[in-house]
Motif scaffolding. Structure first.
Motif, PDB file in Angstrom:
ATOM      1  N   GLY A  50       0.803  -1.287   0.094  1.00  0.00           N
ATOM      2  CA  GLY A  50       0.005  -0.011   0.150  1.00  0.00           C
ATOM      3  C   GLY A  50       0.847   1.260  -0.208  1.00  0.00           C
ATOM      4  N   LEU A  51       2.143   1.215  -0.186  1.00  0.00           N
ATOM      5  CA  LEU A  51       3.095   2.433   0.055  1.00  0.00           C
ATOM      6  C   LEU A  51       2.576   3.314  -1.215  1.00  0.00           C
ATOM      7  CD1 LEU A  51       5.307   3.513   1.456  1.00  0.00           C
ATOM      8  CD2 LEU A  51       6.973   2.481  -0.021  1.00  0.00           C
ATOM      9  N   PHE A  52       2.417   2.788  -2.307  1.00  0.00           N
ATOM     10  CA  PHE A  52       2.243   3.578  -3.464  1.00  0.00           C
ATOM     11  C   PHE A  52       0.617   3.653  -3.666  1.00  0.00           C
ATOM     12  CE2 PHE A  52       6.635   2.254  -3.370  1.00  0.00           C
ATOM     13  CZ  PHE A  52       7.239   3.492  -3.623  1.00  0.00           C
ATOM     14  N   ALA A  53      -0.163   3.630  -2.891  1.00  0.00           N
ATOM     15  CA  ALA A  53      -1.373   3.715  -3.047  1.00  0.00           C
ATOM     16  C   ALA A  53      -1.924   5.109  -3.553  1.00  0.00           C
ATOM     17  CB  ALA A  53      -2.243   3.227  -1.810  1.00  0.00           C
ATOM     18  N   GLY A  54      -3.335   5.349  -3.609  1.00  0.00           N
ATOM     19  CA  GLY A  54      -3.827   6.534  -3.834  1.00  0.00           C
ATOM     20  C   GLY A  54      -3.669   6.873  -5.250  1.00  0.00           C
ATOM     21  N   SER A  67      -1.158   7.142  -7.030  1.00  0.00           N
ATOM     22  CA  SER A  67      -0.133   6.321  -7.587  1.00  0.00           C
ATOM     23  C   SER A  67      -0.469   5.143  -8.217  1.00  0.00           C
ATOM     24  CB  SER A  67       0.901   6.178  -6.751  1.00  0.00           C
ATOM     25  OG  SER A  67       1.502   7.403  -5.881  1.00  0.00           O
ATOM     26  N   ARG A 100       5.276  14.626  -6.997  1.00  0.00           N
ATOM     27  CA  ARG A 100       5.945  14.426  -5.526  1.00  0.00           C
ATOM     28  C   ARG A 100       7.305  15.362  -5.614  1.00  0.00           C
ATOM     29  NH1 ARG A 100       4.159   9.907  -2.696  1.00  0.00           N
ATOM     30  NH2 ARG A 100       2.775   8.784  -3.988  1.00  0.00           N
ATOM     31  N   LYS A 116       4.222  14.176  -1.696  1.00  0.00           N
ATOM     32  CA  LYS A 116       3.164  15.445  -2.410  1.00  0.00           C
ATOM     33  C   LYS A 116       3.098  16.720  -1.633  1.00  0.00           C
ATOM     34  CE  LYS A 116       0.342  11.535  -4.743  1.00  0.00           C
ATOM     35  NZ  LYS A 116      -0.541  11.662  -5.590  1.00  0.00           N
ATOM     36  N   ALA A 152       2.386   7.815   1.211  1.00  0.00           N
ATOM     37  CA  ALA A 152       1.925   7.045  -0.149  1.00  0.00           C
ATOM     38  C   ALA A 152       0.788   7.901  -0.597  1.00  0.00           C
ATOM     39  CB  ALA A 152       1.424   5.857   0.394  1.00  0.00           C
ATOM     40  N   SER A 153      -0.213   8.173  -0.086  1.00  0.00           N
ATOM     41  CA  SER A 153      -1.488   8.765  -0.513  1.00  0.00           C
ATOM     42  C   SER A 153      -1.551  10.427  -0.508  1.00  0.00           C
ATOM     43  CB  SER A 153      -2.652   8.456   0.217  1.00  0.00           C
ATOM     44  OG  SER A 153      -2.644   8.801   1.387  1.00  0.00           O
ATOM     45  N   ASP A 163      -7.261  10.445   1.492  1.00  0.00           N
ATOM     46  CA  ASP A 163      -7.244  10.880   0.298  1.00  0.00           C
ATOM     47  C   ASP A 163      -6.355  12.342   0.459  1.00  0.00           C
ATOM     48  OD1 ASP A 163      -8.283  10.446  -2.716  1.00  0.00           O
ATOM     49  OD2 ASP A 163      -8.344  12.488  -2.256  1.00  0.00           O
TER      50      ASP A 163
END
Lengths: 443, 443
Positions: free
Chosen positions: A58-62, A64, B252, B258, B322-323, B331
């Motif tokens: 889930g590190l690169f969720a959202g 990404s 990023r 971000k 991540a998000s 989010d």
């Protein structure tokens, strides 16, 4: 061309059509995989081992995670890392470069070997657009990947490794394996080399269509190498971005001219084996399938150039600025006619023009992969620090790059407008096979 | 949004649909022209005066002449130079920046005025993808354009001009016209400003999707200014390239986060008039429709950052890496809930986190336009010289940028990992009308 599977240094037939099947070690080569991925979409590559790791933690969720599949689907944006030759040599040039030279700390060959193994895994991941390592899920550890390329496309990134003459000194017991071709460059006319852009035990060329992805690669390699290597120098560079350009148009350098038009055909294996790839018969068997890389940081005195006349500029290059055609020709790709004379009997292409000297007698060829650079300004003079990060690959620099540069350094009309302030020479290893690691033929 | 024709500083109604017709000075605005060009192809722009000059002298023939029409046809790659506001402020950010600060030589206001007139013509041409000047056809003169962008697309290039506090000293007799808002920045906590990246009489921000086109712009402006101005400092920067990214994804920064998510809505004129555009009522009437630009070169200590834990990193920013979501959120665009507490009653978003301090009480907003930079390495430490070229625009830096940065400089957790080593402040002129020139409201 992609990196085919074949024995290092194996001679290739000259036919251009489909000569590969007989040479392949496996029924389906990586070249075929790449072709399928490029033409038929990303299904095959998406199914490959390792890609799942992107989503696992889930590190690169959202945003990404939404971006990843779209990026992967963009045909042709992955250049396979593994193969008979390293990528980044005969493969097409993406729009950006970040070149880094490292010096090794200490004298342990084991440490160097371990580093190259770790770099291999990281480079293979990063060129696929994947993060380095596998996140632990423990947020009380530093992340294994620095994160700034999350969600970005693989961007045709290539990472190409070589070692310099200094790598073969007493430290690692490798002096006996130093290739004869990996000489220290002689002093060339016009050299004003500065230590901050010269030399290095290890050279790493990262090319990418995305500067942030290139930065991510060098930063993570540097991070992995902490305690084993230190950065010696780095240089960023760019080409014009390709989107709006007609296929095959030669980029202009910062002097406004089309340069480096006469590159050998990278699709012609016989040419590549003659001009670029080191062969078993050359000695230093571990280099078979590798190549020698010359890196020159060439500052252009743009302020002086911009005050010279168009006629002077064209005489200097031996080409027309507008079309890129050799003087006397109409089209960029017209033959360079070194015999042509003007009405008064003088050579149309001046004797000391860049194109004539760089061409020489036509026997010495190199494969260029140069990028423009803009690196702020020279605080002493107030002039722009901009020019060319010249990179070329050749089978034996003693017979190709060095004599060519000696001729240019002596008499090139261009020398009035340029200065070579950085220089390095590297033996770029042959390609890495799956399960192998960078430099495994040497270590 | 494009630059509409309207009176400087005129209040805009808040309706978002089609409020423009009543405000336009002309039946067909440049905004409409741009729309038509973008949607309907390049016919209109190709027919415009000046474009013919590209082909006239044959200077850009060959591959370039083939490229020009294709480039022009690429929808939306021209950002109109003329308008009520300068382009490069509220217009979308292309992928690259080359920022340059100049100092004026001598004390002649006439010379400065002549320079800005020449720069206006050059900037208008270059942002349309045209060469500077009209070639004479006499090859015994230097070319009027340096040629390296020939054949390249206009690349959404914008060129934005401003003047710094030092411009209003005794030299040009303009001290009385210095806007009260154009202060010298106070010393901020964490500043380690270096003269080579600080100050300047004139600031020029070039943004472009092609680094070579951006370089071409600064180089030609510098060339036109020879004898009148000298370069003081320059800095290149990049964003990740946009092609593979989902629309609207926030890039990023080089710390992997971000950042700058909370930008005001550039399509909302009432917001822009409150946050960005100087108003007649603010004093310094010549600045109405202009804006104040803060430039900060912020080096990131990436090597230190990369050794800190993910938890530390997220506490520092107050966001999930991540998000991009604020801590406690899911989010990126979730509201930043500064009141939220964890189980032990501590604020979920730490008191000294970057997002909390940058947000403050919500009253001070700025329009950010930052780029990452990678500029080789620090030769003293062997560390990468990389970070953020922070740029923001605001209506009054005394009330917006300065208090925000004072708070960040005092207590931002991020200060452990960054250092501000360059700084400049510029009053960016209002937009230029056809027939006018940059700065004509001042001179």
């Amino acid at each position: 061309m992609a990196n085919e599977e074949r024995k290092d240094g194996e001679r290739q037939p000259e036919a251009q059509d489909q000569p590969l099947s007989g040479l392949l070690n496996k029924p389906v080569s990586r070249r075929d995989v790449l072709k399928m991925a490029g033409i038929g979409g990303a299904g095959l590559l998406l199914g490959a081992a390792g890609v799942g790791a992107i989503f696992k933690e889930g590190l690169f969720a959202g945003a990404s995670s939404a971006a990843k599949p779209a990026a992967k689907e963009a045909a042709g944006d992955i250049v396979e890392f593994y193969g008979a030759h390293q990528a980044g040599i005969a493969t097409p040039s993406p729009n950006f470069i970040l070149f880094a030279a490292f010096d090794v700390v200490g004298t342990s060959l084991d440490s160097v070997r371990a580093l190259f193994k770790a770099w291999t895994a990281a480079a293979a991941s990063m060129t696929r657009g994947e993060p380095v390592g596998e996140e632990s899920g423990n947020d009380h550890l530093p992340p294994t990947d620095t994160g700034e390329s999350a969600g970005l496309s693989p961007s045709r990134t290539t990472i190409t490794f070589g070692v310099g003459p200094s790598f073969f000194d007493h430290r690692f017991g490798l002096a006996g394996k130093k290739p004869a071709a990996l000489v220290d460059f002689p002093a060339f006319g016009g050299d004003e080399l500065r230590p901050e852009w010269t030399g290095g035990d290890i050279g790493v060329q990262v090319c990418s269509d995305d500067m942030q992805v290139a930065f991510h690669a060098i930063r993570n390699l540097s991070r992995i190498g902490r305690g084993k290597v230190v950065l010696r120098w780095t240089q960023e560079g760019f080409q014009r971005t390709g989107a709006a350009d007609p296929k095959g148009a030669t980029p202009r350098n910062l002097l406004g001219f089309k340069d480096g038009t006469a590159n050998p055909d990278t699709d012609d294996d016989s040419v590549m084996n003659r001009v670029v790839w080191a062969q078993s018969a050359d000695g230093a068997g571990w280099m078979a399938g590798g190549t020698y890389m010359a890196v020159r940081r060439i500052r252009m005195r743009v302020e002086v150039w911009d005050r010279s006349t168009l006629a002077d500029q064209e005489q200097t290059f031996g080409r027309h600025r507008a079309s890129g055609a050799p003087l006397g020709g109409k089209d960029e790709f017209d033959e360079v006619n070194l015999e042509a004379k003007d009405a008064s009997g003088k050579p149309l292409i001046p004797m000391n023009s860049h194109v004539r000297l760089a061409r020489g007698d036509g026997s010495a060829q190199i494969l260029r992969r140069s990028y423009s650079y803009s690196s702020g300004m020279d605080n002493k003079t107030g002039q722009l620090d901009a020019g060319l990060l010249f990179i070329c690959f050749n089978r034996d620099s003693r017979k190709q790059f060095i004599p060519m540069q000696q001729k240019l350094g002596q008499s090139d009309l261009l020398n009035e407008y340029i200065v070579h302030n950085g220089s390095a020479h590297f033996a770029c290893f042959p390609g890495v096979r799956q399960g192998g690691y960078i430099g495994d033929t040497l270590f």
